[in-house]
Design a protein around this motif. Structure first.
Motif, short mmCIF file in Angstrom:
data_model
loop_
_atom_site.label_atom_id
_atom_site.label_comp_id
_atom_site.label_asym_id
_atom_site.label_seq_id
_atom_site.Cartn_x
_atom_site.Cartn_y
_atom_site.Cartn_z
N MET A 115 -12.98 3.30 34.57
CA MET A 115 -14.44 3.31 34.67
C MET A 115 -14.99 2.05 33.99
N GLU A 116 -15.98 1.42 34.61
CA GLU A 116 -16.52 0.16 34.12
C GLU A 116 -17.19 0.33 32.75
N ARG A 117 -17.01 -0.68 31.91
CA ARG A 117 -17.64 -0.68 30.58
C ARG A 117 -18.71 -1.76 30.56
N ARG A 118 -19.82 -1.46 29.89
CA ARG A 118 -20.89 -2.43 29.81
C ARG A 118 -21.47 -2.43 28.40
N LEU A 119 -22.05 -3.56 28.03
CA LEU A 119 -22.77 -3.63 26.76
C LEU A 119 -24.09 -2.88 26.91
N PHE A 120 -24.60 -2.32 25.81
CA PHE A 120 -25.88 -1.61 25.87
C PHE A 120 -27.00 -2.53 26.34
N ALA A 121 -26.90 -3.82 25.96
CA ALA A 121 -27.93 -4.78 26.35
C ALA A 121 -27.99 -4.99 27.86
N GLU A 122 -26.94 -4.59 28.59
CA GLU A 122 -26.90 -4.78 30.04
C GLU A 122 -27.41 -3.55 30.81
N LEU A 123 -27.84 -2.51 30.09
CA LEU A 123 -28.20 -1.26 30.76
C LEU A 123 -29.70 -1.11 31.00
N GLY A 124 -30.47 -2.16 30.72
CA GLY A 124 -31.90 -2.11 30.99
C GLY A 124 -32.68 -1.24 30.03
N LEU A 125 -32.28 -1.21 28.78
CA LEU A 125 -32.91 -0.35 27.78
C LEU A 125 -34.01 -1.09 27.03
N SER A 126 -34.90 -0.32 26.42
CA SER A 126 -36.01 -0.89 25.67
C SER A 126 -35.51 -1.53 24.37
N PRO A 127 -36.27 -2.46 23.82
CA PRO A 127 -35.87 -3.09 22.54
C PRO A 127 -35.70 -2.07 21.42
N GLU A 128 -36.53 -1.02 21.43
CA GLU A 128 -36.45 -0.01 20.37
C GLU A 128 -35.11 0.73 20.41
N ILE A 129 -34.66 1.08 21.61
CA ILE A 129 -33.38 1.78 21.74
C ILE A 129 -32.23 0.84 21.37
N LEU A 130 -32.30 -0.40 21.82
CA LEU A 130 -31.24 -1.37 21.49
C LEU A 130 -31.16 -1.59 19.98
N LYS A 131 -32.31 -1.59 19.33
CA LYS A 131 -32.34 -1.77 17.88
C LYS A 131 -31.72 -0.56 17.18
N ALA A 132 -32.00 0.64 17.70
CA ALA A 132 -31.44 1.87 17.11
C ALA A 132 -29.93 1.92 17.31
N VAL A 133 -29.48 1.54 18.49
CA VAL A 133 -28.03 1.53 18.77
C VAL A 133 -27.33 0.55 17.84
N ASP A 134 -27.95 -0.61 17.65
CA ASP A 134 -27.36 -1.62 16.76
C ASP A 134 -27.33 -1.12 15.32
N LYS A 135 -28.39 -0.42 14.91
CA LYS A 135 -28.45 0.15 13.56
C LYS A 135 -27.34 1.18 13.34
N MET A 136 -26.98 1.90 14.42
CA MET A 136 -25.90 2.88 14.33
C MET A 136 -24.53 2.21 14.33
N GLY A 137 -24.50 0.90 14.63
CA GLY A 137 -23.26 0.15 14.54
C GLY A 137 -22.47 0.04 15.82
N PHE A 138 -23.04 0.47 16.95
CA PHE A 138 -22.29 0.43 18.20
C PHE A 138 -22.55 -0.89 18.93
N GLU A 139 -21.53 -1.39 19.59
CA GLU A 139 -21.61 -2.65 20.31
C GLU A 139 -21.60 -2.45 21.82
#
Length: 585
Positions: free
Chosen positions: A1-25
């Motif tokens: 199954m294809e893997r993608r970065l969260f930044a490539e999924l069309g998410l809002s800056p707030e969600i991307l910031k939260a994901v980064d705060k949780m430490g996930f890449e």
């Protein structure tokens, strides 16, 4: 199954910031597949095991589609148990941290109705609950779902096994017809297929399959270890096997940094790579690792992808990988070119179910073992030292000191005593007291037991609250806590004489953190104990000031504390401990 970065999924800056705060890449496979589909509004049937990352897969699109300005329930998640409902609710809270105005509320049996009434009346937008309690609130009229946009059924197979089929159908039937419906289940038996066919509209199917193949040259072992005991388990396994070259995988950047800090403090030669480290620096670290300038590389899956490494003795899965495919990629870095390799995996709590799922689907050959006891570790160290000593004697590769030895013999010392004293000087003091050794032996039983499902953490030095409360478990021994009166008076700015620097046999040490960093005595004691592994009696009085903290350290341990804690991070500040000169001493 294809893997993608969260930044490539069309998410809002707030969600991307939260994901980064949780430490996930990087998004897990189930997340990479589900999130884009869910954002389009399509019904989804997701087949994946517990622990595969499916909570984020439905939580992220649910939060993205929630309108913070509308104080009505827009997302409803049904879970089979109260424990899972709480877990999912905590995940939502983390992911919605930067989304102002979005509230999530867990509702389940056993919790106060009044608290749930207040939360629902306040206008929460996301509700996570068990079927019975959700129906109860619907019947009472305290839960209204006329504005519902998304209905998520998590672990449907478990809910059916627990007899919730009628409750699920009732909830689905009263939901608005235009709602989006998401099913998640480890298996899709006929009853679930019937539910999907009856209530969903052209659902997209997402199935997480394992294409992993077992690594035949790798000896694979897993250990059931409490999360708080992983560091101790890791160091014991390294010591008892005398490993000198290996990889340690962690699931997040935060965990990589934390483990790197603790292993450095314990004297292990380690370095780290993850997505927040510049590529040029990562290249330098990798070049050093290939030249064996340090022993263990700590990494996330993303940073370690594509690494070409040979001769690795061991791979540690400090955190469990997302799936069997990731697992095989990790351990495939040892046991290459016909050589044998070893892979050790730590599982904590309910992660054992995720591991069993991976073993079954990936056809992995793993066995369970127990963490070595302290006695076994000490025996292994003795054996390693003995072999080195014997090799040196056999080779004759040493400078003779016959004259000094003759002088000691003339003064009446026995040759065996002289040899023992020299070995003692070479190896340093014993690493643990008998009392601590006894506690650690209880924490990690050496003999397998059918009834014991996990390795418990070492018991605290006093009667502590239950281990489920990490905040309470982290409290220092009662005698180390400053009296309540003096703490409050000092914190409020009242003048008093410092307590540090008075006790005989103790030396005051200054740390460059204080009230400005919200440091507490528990933080100080926990950091010293965690890094140096000193007994509780080594720490005396503690004075916390605005930008500095003074701590009394037993005189024989001062140099150890200064050396071990220098450069260690605490509350995002690198510590620079130093002695305090006390007038009159």
């Amino acid at each position: 199954m294809e893997r993608r970065l969260f930044a490539e999924l069309g998410l809002s800056p707030e969600i991307l910031k939260a994901v980064d705060k949780m430490g996930f890449e990087e998004a897990a496979p189930i997340q990479s597949a589900v999130i884009p589909l869910a954002l389009t509004g399509r019904d989804i049937v997701g087949q994946s095991a517990t622990g595969s990352g499916k909570t984020c897969a439905f939580a992220i699109p649910a939060i993205e589609k929630t309108d913070a300005s509308v104080k009505k329930v827009q997302v409803l998640i049904l879970c089979p148990t109260r424990e899972l409902a709480v877990q999912v609710s905590e995940e939502f809270a983390k992911l919605a941290f930067f989304k102002r105005g979005i509230q999530s509320t867990p509702i389940y049996g056993g919790q106060s109705y009044e608290r749930q009434f207040r939360a629902l009346a306040a206008g929460t937008q996301i509700v996570i609950g068990t079927p019975g309690r959700v129906l109860d609130h619907l019947d009472r009229g305290t839960l209204k779902i006329d504005a519902l946009k998304m209905l998520i059924l998590d672990e449907v197979d478990r809910m059916l096994d627990m007899g919730f089929r009628d409750d699920i159908e009732r909830v689905v039937q009263v939901a608005p017809p235009g709602r989006q419906l998401l099913f998640f289940s480890a298996t899709i038996p006929p009853p679930i297929r019937a539910l999907i066919k009856r209530y969903s509209k052209d659902p997209a199917s997402v199935k997480l399959e394992a294409h992993a193949q077992n690594a035949p040259q790798v000896d694979q072992v897993y250990f059931e270890v409490d999360r708080r005991s992983k560091l101790e388990a890791l160091t014991r396994l390294i010591d008892v096997n005398d490993f000198r070259y290996g990889l340690v995988f962690c699931s997040t950047k935060v965990m990589v940094d934390d483990l790197d800090e603790h292993l450095h403090a314990r004297g292990y030669a380690v370095d780290r790579i993850h997505g927040d480290i510049p590529q040029a620096q990562r290249d330098r670290v990798m070049e050093k690792f290939r030249r064996r300038e340090f022993e263990f590389l700590i990494a996330t899956d993303v940073a370690a992808r594509g690494l070409d490494l040979d001769d690795l003795e061991v791979v540690f899965n400090y955190d469990l990988p997302n799936d069997a495919e990731d697992y095989t990629h990790r351990i495939g870095r040892t046991g290459r070119a016909g050589r044998s390799g070893r892979a050790f995996t730590f599982v904590a709590g309910q992660e054992i179910y995720k591991l069993q799922y991976m073993i079954r689907l990936g056809k992995l050959k793993m066995r369970r073992e127990r963490i070595p006891s302290l006695d076994q570790v000490e025996e292994a160290r003795d054996n390693v030292f003995f072999e080195k000593l014997r090799s040196t004697l056999d080779a004759g590769d040493f400078r003779r000191h016959d004259r000094m030895i003759d002088r000691l013999i003339e003064q009446g010392y026995q040759t065996t005593d002289i040899s023992s004293a020299l070995i003692h000087l070479l190896r340093g003091p014993e690493p643990a007291s008998p009392a601590r050794a006894a506690k650690s032996a209880k924490a990690f039983p050496s003999a397998p037991s059918e009834s014991a499902a996990a390795v418990a953490p070492p018991p605290p030095p006093r009667q502590a609250p239950p281990a489920e409360d990490p905040q309470s478990a982290a409290e220092p021994p009662a005698r180390l806590r400053p009296p309540r009166e003096s703490r409050s008076k000092h914190h409020s700015g009242g003048e008093r004489k410092p307590r540090t620097g008075r006790e005989k046999g103790f030396v005051p040490v200054a740390f460059n953190v204080g009230h400005a960093q919200f440091v507490t005595p528990a933080d100080i004691v926990g950091k010293i104990a965690g890094v140096t592994r000193l007994p509780a009696k080594a720490v005396g009085a503690i004075d916390i000031f605005e930008a500095e903290t003074h701590v009394d350290i037993a005189e024989e341990f001062v140099e150890l504390v200064l050396a071990k804690l220098n450069g260690i991070r605490m509350q995002d500040v690198r510590l620079k401990p130093c002695r305090i000169q006390v007038p009159g001493k």
